[in-house]
Design an enzyme around this catalytic site. Structure first.
Site, mmCIF file in Angstrom:
data_model
loop_
_atom_site.group_PDB
_atom_site.id
_atom_site.type_symbol
_atom_site.label_atom_id
_atom_site.label_comp_id
_atom_site.label_asym_id
_atom_site.label_seq_id
_atom_site.Cartn_x
_atom_site.Cartn_y
_atom_site.Cartn_z
ATOM 1 C CE LYS A 165 -3.431 -1.202 -0.613
ATOM 2 N NZ LYS A 165 -3.799 -2.022 -1.824
ATOM 3 C CB ALA A 166 4.397 1.927 -0.102
ATOM 4 C CE LYS A 179 2.743 -5.748 -5.932
ATOM 5 N NZ LYS A 179 1.288 -5.552 -6.034
ATOM 6 C CG HIS A 235 4.163 -6.077 -1.378
ATOM 7 N ND1 HIS A 235 4.346 -4.782 -1.787
ATOM 8 C CD2 HIS A 235 2.888 -6.408 -1.722
ATOM 9 C CE1 HIS A 235 3.228 -4.350 -2.366
ATOM 10 N NE2 HIS A 235 2.340 -5.311 -2.350
ATOM 11 C CB SER A 280 -3.780 2.357 2.312
ATOM 12 O OG SER A 280 -3.964 1.859 1.020
HETATM 13 S S1 PPS Z 1 -0.598 -2.901 -3.320
HETATM 14 O O1 PPS Z 1 -1.847 -3.700 -3.218
HETATM 15 O O2 PPS Z 1 0.234 -3.088 -2.125
HETATM 16 O O3 PPS Z 1 0.147 -3.121 -4.540
HETATM 17 O O4 PPS Z 1 -1.126 -1.392 -3.266
HETATM 18 P P1 PPS Z 1 -0.284 -0.097 -3.689
HETATM 19 O O5 PPS Z 1 -0.430 0.116 -5.138
HETATM 20 O O6 PPS Z 1 1.069 -0.149 -3.112
HETATM 21 O O7 PPS Z 1 -1.041 1.041 -2.895
HETATM 22 C C1 PPS Z 1 -2.362 1.423 -3.122
HETATM 23 C C2 PPS Z 1 -2.508 2.831 -2.587
HETATM 24 O O8 PPS Z 1 -1.878 3.747 -3.524
HETATM 25 C C3 PPS Z 1 -2.855 4.686 -3.953
HETATM 26 N N1 PPS Z 1 -2.586 5.096 -5.334
HETATM 27 C C4 PPS Z 1 -2.287 6.363 -5.676
HETATM 28 N N2 PPS Z 1 -2.124 7.479 -4.942
HETATM 29 C C5 PPS Z 1 -1.861 8.615 -5.594
HETATM 30 N N3 PPS Z 1 -1.728 8.704 -6.938
HETATM 31 C C6 PPS Z 1 -1.882 7.619 -7.723
HETATM 32 N N4 PPS Z 1 -1.764 7.719 -9.039
HETATM 33 C C7 PPS Z 1 -2.171 6.367 -7.090
HETATM 34 N N5 PPS Z 1 -2.393 5.117 -7.540
HETATM 35 C C8 PPS Z 1 -2.634 4.353 -6.459
HETATM 36 C C9 PPS Z 1 -4.163 3.922 -3.802
HETATM 37 O O9 PPS Z 1 -5.256 4.783 -3.860
HETATM 38 C C10 PPS Z 1 -3.948 3.273 -2.454
HETATM 39 O O10 PPS Z 1 -3.956 4.212 -1.394
HETATM 40 P P2 PPS Z 1 -5.268 4.631 -0.541
HETATM 41 O O11 PPS Z 1 -4.757 5.475 0.582
HETATM 42 O O12 PPS Z 1 -5.889 3.375 -0.060
HETATM 43 O O13 PPS Z 1 -6.120 5.412 -1.482
#
Ligand code: PPS
Length: 307
Positions: free
Chosen positions: A56-57, A118, A120, A150
């Protein structure tokens, strides 16, 4: 009953939340643990690029940016398939018997070079061949509180993740490091240390939110890739939260149908810094901060929890 409804129901019945086990004290799904030898013996190639994060980073965001850079912002090419398949998630494994099977290892092995992968995994569990081959790695880190929020919502919407329990219970599990992929604290610190001796570009979600152009340029430099001004503008435009939320090849609506329930909480949920303030009580926040100080006392790493 309509056929699609029946299929939906039968799928839901077969979806079970993952059981967990540990590898060297790090919580992983039982399925990953069962294939651990293969993960550990993964053969990285020198031109592999690894995108590493704690869950979720901003993994998907980084993946989209990298893909756009690698393909000169050619949107059609970047929509060739979903993120999940464009960049094999090396340790992720769902057996053939699962409603949706997946083997990051098989996908990676079948992929021609140059590959973008990818993971984690915490740094100590990264397959040794990545270090032997001196692969480039992009690590994206996000502050603990927003990661936790998240992650909590992701557990709720993704029915193959372990049951998160209540919000209060999940906060405790996160602080204890007893969630999938282990302790957030050890993860960000471990990778932070590793960057001094390896080809690792360590980035922050908060910086990316604040100044995406600057951070994307850092990635381009790291990848030794120059693009025209207009191409950079295209990359910026197509990797905004709003654009990615409506992109079926990036928003996880094409994968995990019947497993991820976006009506509970969409994968592309809010995409902001500071949403934790809507969830932490004052008491929880104080307790979290106190514990955080202790766990992070042995690192120079600093996170921003608001912009
Ligand atoms: S995972 O499942 O671990 O691969 O998820 P990951 O992609 O690392 O994290 C998902 C969170 O990233 C946010 N996200 C974004 N934020 C800003 N800009 C863009 N373009 C973007 N794309 C993905 C996504 O909304 C999740 O965060 P939260 O806080 O839940 O919205």
């Amino acid at each position: 009953m309509a056929l699609d409804k029946m299929e939906d129901l039968s799928l839901q019945e077969t979806v079970t939340r993952a059981e967990t086990d540990e590898v060297e004290g790090v919580t992983l799904t039982k399925a990953i643990c069962s294939t651990w030898d293969q993960v550990w013996n993964f053969r990285a190639r020198p031109d592999d690029l690894l995108i590493a994060t704690y869950a979720k980073a901003g993994t998907t965001w980084t993946q989209e940016i990298v893909d756009m850079i690698q393909h000169n912002a050619d949107i059609q090419k970047c929509r060739r398939t979903s993120t999940y398949k464009r960049h094999p998630f090396i340790e992720w494994f769902l057996p053939k018997s699962a409603p949706q099977s997946y083997s990051g290892l098989e996908l990676a092995e079948a992929m021609p070079s140059p590959r973008t992968l990818k993971t984690h995994l915490p740094v100590q569990l990264v397959p040794p061949s990545f270090w032997e081959q001196n692969c480039k790695i992009i690590y994206m880190a996000r502050n603990a509180k927003d990661s936790l929020v998240s992650y909590y919502h992701f557990h709720r919407m993704n029915n193959i993740m372990p049951d998160p329990g209540t919000w209060e219970e999940f906060v405790e599990k996160f602080m204890a490091g007893k969630v999938l992929w282990g302790s957030w604290y050890d993860h960000v610190k471990g990778w932070w240390k590793a960057k001094d001796k390896n080809r690792i570009l360590y980035l922050f979600y908060e910086d990316m939110k604040e100044n995406p152009k600057h951070e994307i340029q850092k990635i381009m430099k790291f990848l030794e890739k120059d693009v025209e001004k207009e191409v950079l503008s295209q990359i910026l435009h197509h990797t905004t939260f709003e654009k990615m939320k409506e992109n079926p090849m990036a928003n996880y609506t094409k994968d995990f149908e019947g497993i991820m329930d976006h009506s509970v909480s969409p994968f592309m949920r809010k995409g902001v810094v500071g949403d934790w303030k809507n969830y932490f009580t004052v008491a929880q926040n104080e307790k979290f901060d106190e514990d955080y100080k202790k766990k992070m006392s042995d690192t120079s790493l600093v996170f921003r929890t608001e912009l």
